[in-house]
Each structure stands twice: as C-alpha cells, then as structure tokens.
Design a protein around this motif. Structure first.
Motif, mmCIF file in Angstrom:
data_model
loop_
_atom_site.group_PDB
_atom_site.id
_atom_site.type_symbol
_atom_site.label_atom_id
_atom_site.label_comp_id
_atom_site.label_asym_id
_atom_site.label_seq_id
_atom_site.Cartn_x
_atom_site.Cartn_y
_atom_site.Cartn_z
ATOM 1 N N GLU A 58 -58.786 -42.711 -19.675
ATOM 2 C CA GLU A 58 -58.444 -42.804 -18.067
ATOM 3 C C GLU A 58 -59.331 -44.028 -17.911
ATOM 4 O O GLU A 58 -60.516 -44.617 -18.225
ATOM 5 C CB GLU A 58 -58.856 -42.011 -16.984
ATOM 6 C CG GLU A 58 -58.923 -42.198 -15.404
ATOM 7 C CD GLU A 58 -59.292 -40.599 -15.445
ATOM 8 O OE1 GLU A 58 -59.146 -41.174 -13.525
ATOM 9 O OE2 GLU A 58 -59.277 -39.587 -15.898
ATOM 10 N N THR A 86 -54.472 -43.086 -17.740
ATOM 11 C CA THR A 86 -54.594 -43.280 -16.564
ATOM 12 C C THR A 86 -55.468 -44.202 -14.783
ATOM 13 O O THR A 86 -56.783 -44.352 -15.676
ATOM 14 C CB THR A 86 -55.740 -41.584 -15.674
ATOM 15 O OG1 THR A 86 -54.610 -41.005 -15.855
ATOM 16 C CG2 THR A 86 -55.260 -41.258 -13.905
ATOM 17 N N SER A 102 -61.684 -37.084 -20.265
ATOM 18 C CA SER A 102 -60.913 -38.099 -21.612
ATOM 19 C C SER A 102 -61.451 -38.389 -22.846
ATOM 20 O O SER A 102 -62.672 -38.320 -22.660
ATOM 21 C CB SER A 102 -60.738 -39.597 -20.809
ATOM 22 O OG SER A 102 -62.219 -40.262 -20.990
#
Length: 374
Positions: A58, A86, A102
């Motif tokens: 992310e 993301t 993450s």
C-alpha cells in the motif's frame, strides 16, 4: 491505458544508465514493453518462488501503474502467488507498513529519520527498514489556461505561485519568463494534494532547492504553501486540473498525459526545458545515492537545484519500504520473489506507462539488497 513514448524512450533509458552507473497513477494499465520494439537495458532474474500466497502492499499513487505491471509479472513468474496494491498515498503507505497491515510500503520519499524510522524498526522486530527505489518518473507542473499553447515558468515563479505570492497569470514574473508576452489576467487557481503525499514532499524539496529565496515553507508530505484547493490522490489532482480554466498543480507525468493536460516548461537559468523523455533522462545524471549499505536512499538535492541546459529537474523516485529482517519465513520468501521480479524482468514493461526502466547497473544494487532480506 497505454502511453506512447516513441523513439525518445531509447534516449531516456540510455541517459538513465549513464546516470545510475555514475551514482554507484491510479488508472495506468501498461501494455507491452519498450516502445518501437526497442529492448530496454534491463536484465532478468532467476526467481525463487514460494512463501506467502497473497502479499499486501500500500502507498504511493504515483507508482500504481508500475505496481500493476510488477504484480502481473510476479503472477506470471510465480503461479498461484499474487500481490494486491492499494494506492492510498505515501503517508498512508508508511503508516500501514509500520502498523503491520501491509508487507511492503510504497512511498515517494524515503522514511524520515526519527519517528518513521523508529516505528519501522519496531515493526521489523528491532531491525532497520530499507528504502529500495524501484520506480523513477518525472513530475509535471500541469495547467489549464485557455489561449495559452505554451507556458514557461522559472523556479522562482513556480515557488511564488504555490506560496500565494503570484496570484494572476499576467504577473510580471510569469510575463518575464515568457519572453515579455503577457498571459491572461485570469486568477490562478492552485490545485494541491489534500492527502499526505511523497509527491508533495518531492515537489516542496524541489522548490526549496531551486528557489530558496522564495520558497521558505519547508518540505514534507503535507503541502505547506498555505494556498490552493486540495484534491485526493494523483488522479484527483489531474481530474481537478482538467475541469476548470486557470488551474495549475503538480502531478506525475503519466497522469498529466492521461488527462491531456498542458505542462509548463521550466527555465532554471539555461533556457526553457520541456518535459520529454530526453530532458527527464538528462536530469537523472545528477542523481546520487546517500543511503548506507543496502538502504538505497537517493540524494536528489543536486538534481533539483541543477541549472543544466536541456535537463528537466523535477523528478520523483518511488521507494518500496521493506524489513531488512523481521518477516516470518513465508513472508520474507514471497517479498524477495516479488521484488526480484519487479527489479528485473518487469522493468522492460514500464516505458509505456510513463516510468523510466532501471538500467542493469542499478538493478544489480537492488538485487544485492533484495537477496540480503532475511
């Protein structure tokens, strides 16, 4: 989206190779490899697949297109394994990494010494996190101004606009930068990132280095200029810029091209420089690493302050933030496999998405660091 680079990409990659040898987009869906069939100066790697099946990453929206390519190539090389990315912005990417949400953090600037490095070390079981630059791309000073086919800005003028000192397009400093030709008297509407962003950090670092007498607002992931309308993410900035006349903002090259935005030429003292593959490649010659060992932090101050003719100085490097040690065995194995693919096999696919493929010499540095992850 496939962004054509034509033959200019070859010059960019050659310049990048020279530079890095010397130094020691939310909707982007790249297709194909180097333009015009030219082979990018990138190597391949034998990948030791396995470990965690579903990696999570992310962060930076600037590298979303590159991460899409990396993920596709990772799945092709390691059947049954994947990475979900993301694009929440660099600030969120660092926070989610340090919170163990993450496995990999994506950021347009390296971890800052102090709380960020301390939190990352805690997340990594007391071991340092490493900043690994995998993606390079220019940042455009994009604008929309009816009747203005070409706009040139000096670093001082850019700093003046984004600090609120220059309020209209016919300001004397802008007129002087455009050879005495006055632009519209329309008010300038500044568009900035509303979220914390490494793109903002890089942009403000550029202003501090290139226009120190005008930009006194410092740097950081939060925009400090005190003016402007905020937009969420790179795509939000590009959408807002394209929606109204008189706007100006900073956004990655691929997003500016996707929305067909006009991009200002920058005159740092040796003539106006258009953002092109060649001018971006020329700028990379100034990049040097300052990180120690396998922490490959780039020193971009010299690049931002450069006055070299034909060099577009506003460049951005995106880092993958990883634990040097501290992952469980399955996660470490998968992280190393993904990064190995991203640093080598996948690089030749980046040209059509507005990024600069890494030359072999820099890939070797990255692979040394990746192999050392434990």
């Amino acid at each position: 989206m496939k962004i054509k680079r034509q033959g200019a990409l070859i010059s960019l990659m050659a310049a990048g190779a020279l530079a890095l040898t010397a130094c020691g987009s939310d909707v982007n869906t790249p297709q194909g490899g180097a333009t015009n069939g030219a082979a990018a100066p990138t190597g391949t790697s034998q990948v030791d697949c396995g470990g965690k099946k579903n990696l999570v990453a992310e962060g930076s929206s600037a590298q979303k297109g590159a991460m899409d390519v990396f993920s596709q190539e990772y799945q092709a090389a390691c059947a049954g394994q994947q990475l979900a990315y993301t694009p929440s912005g660099s600030g969120a990417g660092v926070k989610q990494f340090t919170a163990k949400v993450s496995d990999i953090g994506g950021s347009d600037s390296p971890l800052k010494e102090g709380k960020e490095t301390d939190d990352a070390a805690t997340r990594c079981g007391g071991n340092p996190a490493w900043n690994l630059p995998l993606v390079f791309g220019p940042v455009a000073v994009a604008y929309k101004l009816d009747g203005a086919d070409s706009v040139t800005l000096t670093p001082d003028a850019i700093a003046g606009i984004f600090s609120g000192q220059i309020k209209t397009w016919d300001d004397a400093k802008i007129t002087a930068a455009n050879g005495g030709k006055a632009l519209s008297a329309k008010p300038i509407t500044v568009i900035v990132r509303a979220d914390e962003s490494g793109t903002t950090d890089n942009f403000q670092q550029y202003l501090a280095a290139a226009a120190p007498s005008v930009w006194t607002k410092g740097a950081g992931k939060k925009f400090n200029g005190g003016v402007g309308q905020g937009a969420q993410g790179s795509s939000g900035v590009a959408d807002t810029l394209s929606a109204a006349d008189g706007t100006i903002g900073y956004v990655e090259w691929s997003f500016a091209q996707d929305k067909k935005l006009s991009m200002a030429k920058i005159d740092s003292g040796a003539g106006a420089v258009e953002l092109t593959a060649e001018s971006a490649g020329a700028a990379i010659k100034s990049a040097k690493t300052k990180g120690s060992g396998n922490d490959l932090v780039l020193d971009l101050k010299a690049l931002y302050a450069s006055k070299a003719a034909g060099s577009y100085p506003l460049m951005l490097a995106t880092y993958e933030i990883v634990c040097s040690k501290g992952y469980d065995a399955d996660t470490a194995k998968a992280v190393k496999a993904f990064l190995s693919v991203a640093a080598t096999n996948a690089q030749s696919k980046l040209g059509d998405a507005g990024y600069v493929p890494l030359p072999q010499e820099f890939q070797d540095k990255l692979l040394t660091a990746i192999k050392a992850i434990a």
